[in-house]
Design an enzyme around this catalytic site. Structure first.
Site, PDB file in Angstrom:
ATOM      1  N   CYS A  59       3.032   9.679   4.569  1.00 39.25           N
ATOM      2  CA  CYS A  59       1.961   8.686   4.667  1.00 39.25           C
ATOM      3  C   CYS A  59       1.335   8.514   3.291  1.00 39.25           C
ATOM      4  O   CYS A  59       0.923   9.504   2.661  1.00 39.25           O
ATOM      5  CB  CYS A  59       0.922   9.207   5.661  1.00 39.25           C
ATOM      6  N   CYS A 105       2.839   2.187   1.344  1.00 39.13           N
ATOM      7  CA  CYS A 105       2.517   2.648   2.700  1.00 39.13           C
ATOM      8  C   CYS A 105       3.855   2.781   3.418  1.00 39.13           C
ATOM      9  O   CYS A 105       4.715   1.890   3.315  1.00 39.13           O
ATOM     10  CB  CYS A 105       1.641   1.624   3.399  1.00 39.13           C
ATOM     11  N   ASP A 146       2.581  11.338  10.040  1.00 38.83           N
ATOM     12  CA  ASP A 146       1.968  10.062   9.647  1.00 38.83           C
ATOM     13  C   ASP A 146       1.041   9.650  10.790  1.00 38.83           C
ATOM     14  O   ASP A 146       1.003  10.310  11.834  1.00 38.83           O
ATOM     15  CB  ASP A 146       3.069   9.003   9.427  1.00 38.83           C
ATOM     16  N   SER A 147       0.372   8.513  10.610  1.00 37.34           N
ATOM     17  CA  SER A 147      -0.523   8.020  11.671  1.00 37.34           C
ATOM     18  C   SER A 147       0.251   7.374  12.818  1.00 37.34           C
ATOM     19  O   SER A 147      -0.317   7.157  13.891  1.00 37.34           O
ATOM     20  CB  SER A 147      -1.474   6.986  11.077  1.00 37.34           C
ATOM     21  N   GLU A 159       3.231  -1.535  13.738  1.00 39.53           N
ATOM     22  CA  GLU A 159       3.090  -0.810  15.017  1.00 39.53           C
ATOM     23  C   GLU A 159       3.411  -1.723  16.202  1.00 39.53           C
ATOM     24  O   GLU A 159       3.908  -1.279  17.226  1.00 39.53           O
ATOM     25  CB  GLU A 159       1.660  -0.251  15.170  1.00 39.53           C
ATOM     26  N   HIS A 196       4.698   2.398   6.356  1.00 33.76           N
ATOM     27  CA  HIS A 196       5.014   1.366   7.356  1.00 33.76           C
ATOM     28  C   HIS A 196       5.752   0.171   6.715  1.00 33.76           C
ATOM     29  O   HIS A 196       6.441  -0.572   7.407  1.00 33.76           O
ATOM     30  CB  HIS A 196       3.731   0.823   8.004  1.00 33.76           C
TER      31      HIS A 196
HETATM   32  N1  DGL Z   1       1.826   4.857   7.034  1.00 34.08           N
HETATM   33  C1  DGL Z   1       0.573   5.138   6.470  1.00 34.08           C
HETATM   34  C2  DGL Z   1       0.529   5.006   4.988  1.00 34.08           C
HETATM   35  O1  DGL Z   1       1.569   5.259   4.387  1.00 34.08           O
HETATM   36  C3  DGL Z   1      -0.675   4.874   7.247  1.00 34.08           C
HETATM   37  C4  DGL Z   1      -1.013   3.490   7.644  1.00 34.08           C
HETATM   38  C5  DGL Z   1      -2.288   3.497   8.458  1.00 34.08           C
HETATM   39  O2  DGL Z   1      -2.388   4.314   9.368  1.00 34.08           O
HETATM   40  O3  DGL Z   1      -3.190   2.707   8.134  1.00 34.08           O
HETATM   41  O4  DGL Z   1      -0.451   4.733   4.369  1.00 34.08           O
END
Ligand code: DGL
Length: 264
Positions: A73, A181, A10-11, A151, A183
């Site tokens: 992600c 997402c 993931d990011s 984050e 996150h």
């Molecule tokens: N966790 C990610 C997602 O599911 C990426 C969020 C991001 O880097 O903007 O989209």
């Protein structure tokens, strides 16, 4: 049986919500997690950029001899999964299919989706729901601030409550809300409190982990070692709040020892 690890990326910290569920569900598996923190956020990048970032991440994980790749992600799944499946000869799994299958089985018709800007604009969730769930009405909302707040570890404070209340304003009579997402499960308590108990708030990592467990077993590539539950984390940039958020989420006080810099 295949004792090689599973690769996941993931990011940033978001994909750890998937890692956590996979560790609980697939008990014999080892996971190598890549947080592409240098390129965070993925959510406001073009499809071309996301495809390139995914290729770099997958190449890195393949060099670690993984047996399958999880794109943990939503942004990368919605914009690059099909392309990656065409490019690589290794199982690559995203977060969308297992959740949409769950929704279909539950019979939900009035569906809400929150995700990054890139995910919502790609129609990744909308298209898959239209393909698999008959007569569904889907309400989509891009929530660009949430991944950044996750984050920072701002997932339980008053600011998080206000921002979430604003983003959820337009959802009326939904039966479920997809946290599109990875996150966003970090905000699950606030979201559930806001929507009330009649709305099923769906953590995609939970859905993915169940499907993954079944797939590994049925394809005879599950690791049968009892309670392996091991993971290693690589980051593309160390100058982040990753360690604080990750140790809290995974309830791991020794997480620092498991984190290395990924150079590629
Ligand atoms: N966790 C990610 C997602 O599911 C990426 C969020 C991001 O880097 O903007 O989209």
């Amino acid at each position: 049986m295949d004792s090689r690890p599973i690769g996941m990326f993931d990011s940033g910290v978001g994909g750890l919500t998937v890692l956590k569920e996979v560790m609980e569900e697939c008990i014999g598996e080892k996971v190598i997690y890549l947080g592409d923190t240098k390129s965070f956020p993925y959510g406001n990048k073009t499809k071309e950029s996301i495809i390139n970032l995914c290729k770099n991440a997958i190449d890195f994980l393949i060099k670690k001899d993984v047996k399958a790749i999880i794109i943990a992600c939503g942004t990368a799944t919605s914009q690059a999964l099909e392309e990656m499946q065409k490019c690589y000869n290794i199982p690559i799994i995203g977060i969308i299919d297992s959740t949409v299958d769950y929704i279909k089985n539950k019979g939900y018709k009035n569906i809400g989706v929150i995700a990054t800007r890139g995910t919502i604009r790609s129609n990744g969730w909308q298209n898959k729901i239209d393909e698999k769930v008959e007569n569904a009405t889907t309400t989509n909302k891009e929530c660009p601030l949430l991944a950044q707040m996750a984050e920072e570890g701002w997932t339980e404070n008053e600011i998080a409550k206000l921002v979430i209340a604003e983003y959820l304003k337009g959802f009326k009579n939904i039966e479920c809300l997809i946290l599109g997402c990875t996150h966003y499960p970090l905000f699950k308590n606030i979201i559930e409190n806001k929507l009330g108990k009649n709305v099923d708030v769906i953590n995609t990592g939970e859905m993915l982990a169940k499907t993954l467990n079944e797939t590994l077993k049925s394809s005879n590539i599950a690791n049968e070692e009892k309670e392996a539950k091991e993971y290693e984390i690589y980051l593309t940039d160390m100058e982040t709040n990753f360690i604080n958020v990750a140790s809290k989420l995974l309830k791991d006080d020794n997480i620092v020892e498991k984190i290395k810099l990924a150079e590629y």
